[in-house]
Design a protein around this motif. Structure first.
Motif, PDB file in Angstrom:
ATOM      1  N   THR A 185     -96.639  42.900  91.064  1.00  0.00           N
ATOM      2  CA  THR A 185     -98.032  42.918  91.484  1.00  0.00           C
ATOM      3  C   THR A 185     -98.667  41.538  91.353  1.00  0.00           C
ATOM      4  N   LYS A 186     -99.849  41.422  91.925  1.00  0.00           N
ATOM      5  CA  LYS A 186    -100.596  40.166  91.905  1.00  0.00           C
ATOM      6  C   LYS A 186    -100.898  39.708  90.486  1.00  0.00           C
ATOM      7  N   SER A 187    -101.102  40.679  89.595  1.00  0.00           N
ATOM      8  CA  SER A 187    -101.446  40.352  88.205  1.00  0.00           C
ATOM      9  C   SER A 187    -100.204  40.062  87.354  1.00  0.00           C
ATOM     10  N   GLY A 188     -99.014  40.050  87.978  1.00  0.00           N
ATOM     11  CA  GLY A 188     -97.796  39.704  87.252  1.00  0.00           C
ATOM     12  C   GLY A 188     -97.100  40.871  86.590  1.00  0.00           C
ATOM     13  N   LYS A 189     -97.493  42.083  86.919  1.00  0.00           N
ATOM     14  CA  LYS A 189     -96.884  43.267  86.308  1.00  0.00           C
ATOM     15  C   LYS A 189     -95.672  43.722  87.109  1.00  0.00           C
ATOM     16  N   LYS A 190     -94.772  44.406  86.407  1.00  0.00           N
ATOM     17  CA  LYS A 190     -93.648  45.092  87.048  1.00  0.00           C
ATOM     18  C   LYS A 190     -93.966  46.574  87.017  1.00  0.00           C
ATOM     19  N   ILE A 191     -93.948  47.226  88.193  1.00  0.00           N
ATOM     20  CA  ILE A 191     -94.263  48.657  88.238  1.00  0.00           C
ATOM     21  C   ILE A 191     -93.167  49.397  88.995  1.00  0.00           C
ATOM     22  N   LEU A 242    -100.938  41.629  96.810  1.00  0.00           N
ATOM     23  CA  LEU A 242    -101.280  42.646  95.829  1.00  0.00           C
ATOM     24  C   LEU A 242    -100.038  43.272  95.248  1.00  0.00           C
ATOM     25  N   PHE A 243     -99.048  43.526  96.093  1.00  0.00           N
ATOM     26  CA  PHE A 243     -97.789  44.089  95.623  1.00  0.00           C
ATOM     27  C   PHE A 243     -96.676  43.688  96.582  1.00  0.00           C
ATOM     28  N   SER A 244     -95.473  43.711  96.086  1.00  0.00           N
ATOM     29  CA  SER A 244     -94.327  43.384  96.925  1.00  0.00           C
ATOM     30  C   SER A 244     -93.058  43.967  96.284  1.00  0.00           C
ATOM     31  N   PRO A 245     -92.227  44.648  97.107  1.00  0.00           N
ATOM     32  CA  PRO A 245     -92.442  44.995  98.511  1.00  0.00           C
ATOM     33  C   PRO A 245     -93.283  46.269  98.635  1.00  0.00           C
ATOM     34  N   SER A 246     -93.832  46.491  99.828  1.00  0.00           N
ATOM     35  CA  SER A 246     -94.606  47.711 100.076  1.00  0.00           C
ATOM     36  C   SER A 246     -93.651  48.874 100.330  1.00  0.00           C
ATOM     37  N   ILE A 247     -93.953  50.015  99.707  1.00  0.00           N
ATOM     38  CA  ILE A 247     -93.064  51.175  99.837  1.00  0.00           C
ATOM     39  C   ILE A 247     -93.482  52.119 100.963  1.00  0.00           C
ATOM     40  N   THR A 248     -94.773  52.070 101.343  1.00  0.00           N
ATOM     41  CA  THR A 248     -95.285  53.034 102.342  1.00  0.00           C
ATOM     42  C   THR A 248     -94.583  52.925 103.689  1.00  0.00           C
ATOM     43  N   ARG A 281    -106.462  48.262  87.911  1.00  0.00           N
ATOM     44  CA  ARG A 281    -105.924  47.487  86.787  1.00  0.00           C
ATOM     45  C   ARG A 281    -104.637  46.756  87.192  1.00  0.00           C
ATOM     46  N   PHE A 282    -103.795  47.436  87.968  1.00  0.00           N
ATOM     47  CA  PHE A 282    -102.535  46.824  88.402  1.00  0.00           C
ATOM     48  C   PHE A 282    -102.772  45.617  89.322  1.00  0.00           C
ATOM     49  N   TYR A 283    -103.729  45.770  90.256  1.00  0.00           N
ATOM     50  CA  TYR A 283    -103.891  44.780  91.312  1.00  0.00           C
ATOM     51  C   TYR A 283    -105.016  43.786  91.062  1.00  0.00           C
ATOM     52  N   GLY A 284    -105.830  44.051  90.044  1.00  0.00           N
ATOM     53  CA  GLY A 284    -106.928  43.133  89.732  1.00  0.00           C
ATOM     54  C   GLY A 284    -108.014  43.141  90.780  1.00  0.00           C
ATOM     55  N   MET A 285    -108.176  44.258  91.500  1.00  0.00           N
ATOM     56  CA  MET A 285    -109.210  44.389  92.536  1.00  0.00           C
ATOM     57  C   MET A 285    -109.884  45.744  92.423  1.00  0.00           C
ATOM     58  N   LYS A 286    -111.128  45.829  92.883  1.00  0.00           N
ATOM     59  CA  LYS A 286    -111.845  47.097  92.908  1.00  0.00           C
ATOM     60  C   LYS A 286    -111.302  47.975  94.030  1.00  0.00           C
ATOM     61  N   ALA A 287    -111.432  49.294  93.829  1.00  0.00           N
ATOM     62  CA  ALA A 287    -110.930  50.241  94.839  1.00  0.00           C
ATOM     63  C   ALA A 287    -111.602  50.011  96.192  1.00  0.00           C
ATOM     64  N   GLU A 288    -112.922  49.650  96.170  1.00  0.00           N
ATOM     65  CA  GLU A 288    -113.648  49.452  97.428  1.00  0.00           C
ATOM     66  C   GLU A 288    -113.062  48.298  98.248  1.00  0.00           C
ATOM     67  N   GLU A 289    -112.470  47.325  97.549  1.00  0.00           N
ATOM     68  CA  GLU A 289    -111.879  46.182  98.247  1.00  0.00           C
ATOM     69  C   GLU A 289    -110.528  46.523  98.859  1.00  0.00           C
ATOM     70  N   ILE A 290    -109.922  47.603  98.373  1.00  0.00           N
ATOM     71  CA  ILE A 290    -108.571  47.987  98.831  1.00  0.00           C
ATOM     72  C   ILE A 290    -108.645  49.063  99.908  1.00  0.00           C
ATOM     73  N   ILE A 291    -109.559  50.028  99.738  1.00  0.00           N
ATOM     74  CA  ILE A 291    -109.676  51.156 100.677  1.00  0.00           C
ATOM     75  C   ILE A 291    -110.033  50.653 102.069  1.00  0.00           C
ATOM     76  N   GLY A 292    -109.350  51.221 103.059  1.00  0.00           N
ATOM     77  CA  GLY A 292    -109.592  50.848 104.454  1.00  0.00           C
ATOM     78  C   GLY A 292    -108.628  49.792 104.966  1.00  0.00           C
ATOM     79  N   LYS A 293    -107.878  49.164 104.060  1.00  0.00           N
ATOM     80  CA  LYS A 293    -106.936  48.122 104.484  1.00  0.00           C
ATOM     81  C   LYS A 293    -105.530  48.703 104.636  1.00  0.00           C
ATOM     82  N   HIS A 294    -104.792  48.181 105.589  1.00  0.00           N
ATOM     83  CA  HIS A 294    -103.419  48.620 105.814  1.00  0.00           C
ATOM     84  C   HIS A 294    -102.509  48.027 104.727  1.00  0.00           C
ATOM     85  N   VAL A 295    -101.471  48.774 104.361  1.00  0.00           N
ATOM     86  CA  VAL A 295    -100.601  48.334 103.261  1.00  0.00           C
ATOM     87  C   VAL A 295     -99.910  47.009 103.567  1.00  0.00           C
TER      88      VAL A 295
END
Length: 560
Positions: free
Chosen positions: A177-183, A155-161, A133-147
């Protein structure tokens, strides 16, 4: 192995150990050794039985029974046994693990906050539904990718990892986030037994609305500061123009006492009904004191919400609560400086703040909300109330020690009904002020002034001032007559009669004057003798006759 008659013809060592058999059993009936075995069913039907679980001595044994044929005739059954006790326990444990994993998965995805998990290198392993919901993408599209790749994709900025991997410590920051949210994001490292990071678990919460509210609160706080500055200016202008108008002996005594207490810094408690002019008396004390060149700060303790009162009086340090300005804010005691602070309606001050006010009066210092350091103050304190504080003390609604601290010099301002000689001079003062303000000239008829003097004035000077302004702006005539006054003033004794008597006169003359006035008013209003008769509840012929008697004609009324 058994023959067609059910006798055991062979049994190896492993079988004996599994079945708990001691000695040689060859030649014995199998039913005596294994009375519940499925092999007897196979002897009768010729149909194999496989994967048959039996409990023997607390152990789970898997048995397979296969028939032996010579042609079409069954000549025996071969049975094999396998101990699967440990395997069965593993299977059960695996089922429990599956259920637990299913439950954890449900919890993971039902969390309102995002849960984002990477390995020790920063590669995404898991992300829950909130993350989608935060990033506007499915989990399958995110899993496996480096932060870092996900950050490049926006998707997000800045990365905390990467920060956690570098410092090996928990970290918190605000992301867009990409969807314009503050988290708000908190990442925690997970270590193995060698102290190496194997996972980074990140929790995130949407604070978009909270962030917007915070910004609006900060904007409102800035606006309030501007309003406070303007209000102080307006109060100063209004109070500078305020003066005590009085010629009564009792008010002269009050003014003499005010002049005496102005020369010292004693705390003064001004008592009196609402509207008698307690604020003007307080200002007079300030103007006559050595602090007159410094601010005169007024605060109405009954007009500010209890949860804001403490920060308004004593100020707050930056970050002491949500929405607080980073640099903090001075309270009214600090703003007063070496001037005077006037606490109106002091009886409305909450009990918890009464304690703090008592400390400020005694110690001449205060501590801001959320602060640790004391700040010295030098403002003089004046207070006022329209309530019976000794009674409030008995009812435990006001602290006795604070009452005695405030009541060093009591000043009681009498109500207007106890100093009626002040009413004419006050009326003239208000008329003069309105003449300058609206450029409207009005004067009070003597009989009108007499009614004003005789009225009880429960609202005191404030009520009188409001009434004078009311008649000035609503009455067209130059002179304000009794008929222009509200009914409650004309009949202050509580009667509802519409006729008032100003002086004694012959009853016949009074009756004639009443009839003449009624006919005049009715003719002006209705311009028709029939309507006049209906309103006055008499015959139309009576109206015509009396109009002739008093010389009342339509032409004359129009001329008037």
């Amino acid at each position: 192995m058994v023959d067609s008659n059910g006798y055991i013809v062979g049994c190896n060592k492993a079988a004996k150990e599994l079945l708990g058999i001691n000695g040689d059993v060859v030649g014995e009936m199998a039913r005596e050794v294994l009375p519940d075995s499925a092999m007897y069913e196979v002897l009768e039907t010729g149909i194999p039985v496989v994967n048959n679980k039996v409990d023997i001595g607390g152990r789970v044994i898997l048995s397979n029974h296969k028939p032996i044929f010579e042609g079409t005739r069954i000549t025996g059954v071969v049975t094999s046994f396998q101990d699967i006790t440990d395997l069965d326990a593993v299977v059960q444990e695996l089922e429990v693990t599956k259920e637990l994993n299913k439950e954890l998965e449900a919890i993971f995805n039902s969390s309102y906050d995002e849960i984002f998990v990477t390995d020790g290198e920063g590669v995404t392993l898991r992300v829950n539904k909130a993350g989608e919901r935060f990033y506007g993408m499915k989990a399958e599209e995110i899993i496996g990718k480096h932060v870092t790749k996900l950050e490049e994709l926006g998707l997000f900025s800045p990365s905390i990892t990467p920060q956690v991997l570098r410092t090996k410590k928990r970290s918190t920051l605000i992301q867009s986030t990409k969807s314009g949210k503050k988290i708000i994001v908190t990442a925690n490292p997970v270590f193995d037994e060698k102290g190496q990071i194997i996972r980074v678990v990140t929790n995130s919460r949407d604070i978009t609305e909270l962030s917007n509210l915070r910004q609006r609160l900060e904007d409102t706080e800035k606006l309030m500061d501007n309003y406070r500055t303007e209000i102080v200016k307006l109060q100063k202008e209004r109070l500078d123009a305020s003066e005590i108008i009085s010629k009564s002996a009792i008010m002269q005594q009050i003014l003499i006492l005010a002049g005496k207490v102005a020369g010292v810094d004693s705390t003064v408690l001004i008592e009196g009904e609402s509207g008698v002019g307690k604020g003007v008396v307080a200002l007079k004390i300030h103007q006559l004191s050595k602090r007159s060149e410094y601010p005169f700060i007024t605060i109405n303790c009954g007009a500010i919400p209890e949860n804001l009162m403490e920060s308004e009086l004593f100020g707050y340090e930056g970050g002491s609560f949500t929405g607080a300005k980073k640099e903090g804010k001075k309270g009214l005691f600090e703003m007063a400086g070496t001037g005077t602070i006037f606490l109106d309606e002091i009886s409305e001050l909450p009990l918890n703040l009464q304690v703090k006010l008592l400390q400020v009066i005694q110690e001449k210092r205060l501590r801001r909300v959320g602060g640790n350091d004391y700040i010295d103050i030098n403002a003089r304190i004046l207070a006022a109330t329209n309530r019976n504080i000794p009674r409030l003390v008995k009812e435990r609604k006001f602290r006795e020690d604070l009452y005695y601290r405030l009541n060093v010099v009591p000043l009681v301002v009498p109500p207007l009904r106890h100093r009626k000689e002040d009413i004419p001079v006050l009326v003239e003062h208000f008329l003069e002020g309105l003449r300058e303000k609206y450029e409207i000239y009005k004067k009070m008829a003597p009989e009108t002034m007499e009614l004003l003097i005789n009225y009880n004035w429960p609202g005191n000077v404030r009520e009188l001032e409001n009434l004078v302004e009311r008649v000035v702006v609503t009455v067209d005539a130059l002179e304000v007559l009794p008929m222009h006054l509200p009914d409650y003033i004309l009949h202050g004794d509580g009667t509802s009669a519409k006729v008032f008597v100003l002086d004694i006169c012959p009853l016949k003359s009074a009756t004639d004057e009443l009839e003449r006035q009624l006919l005049n008013k009715a003719l002006i209003k209705f311009q028709n003798t029939y309507k006049m008769a209906d309103a006055l509840e008499v015959n139309q012929s009576t109206i015509v006759r009396k109009m002739h008697r008093y010389g009342i004609f339509k032409e004359n009324v129009h001329l008037q």
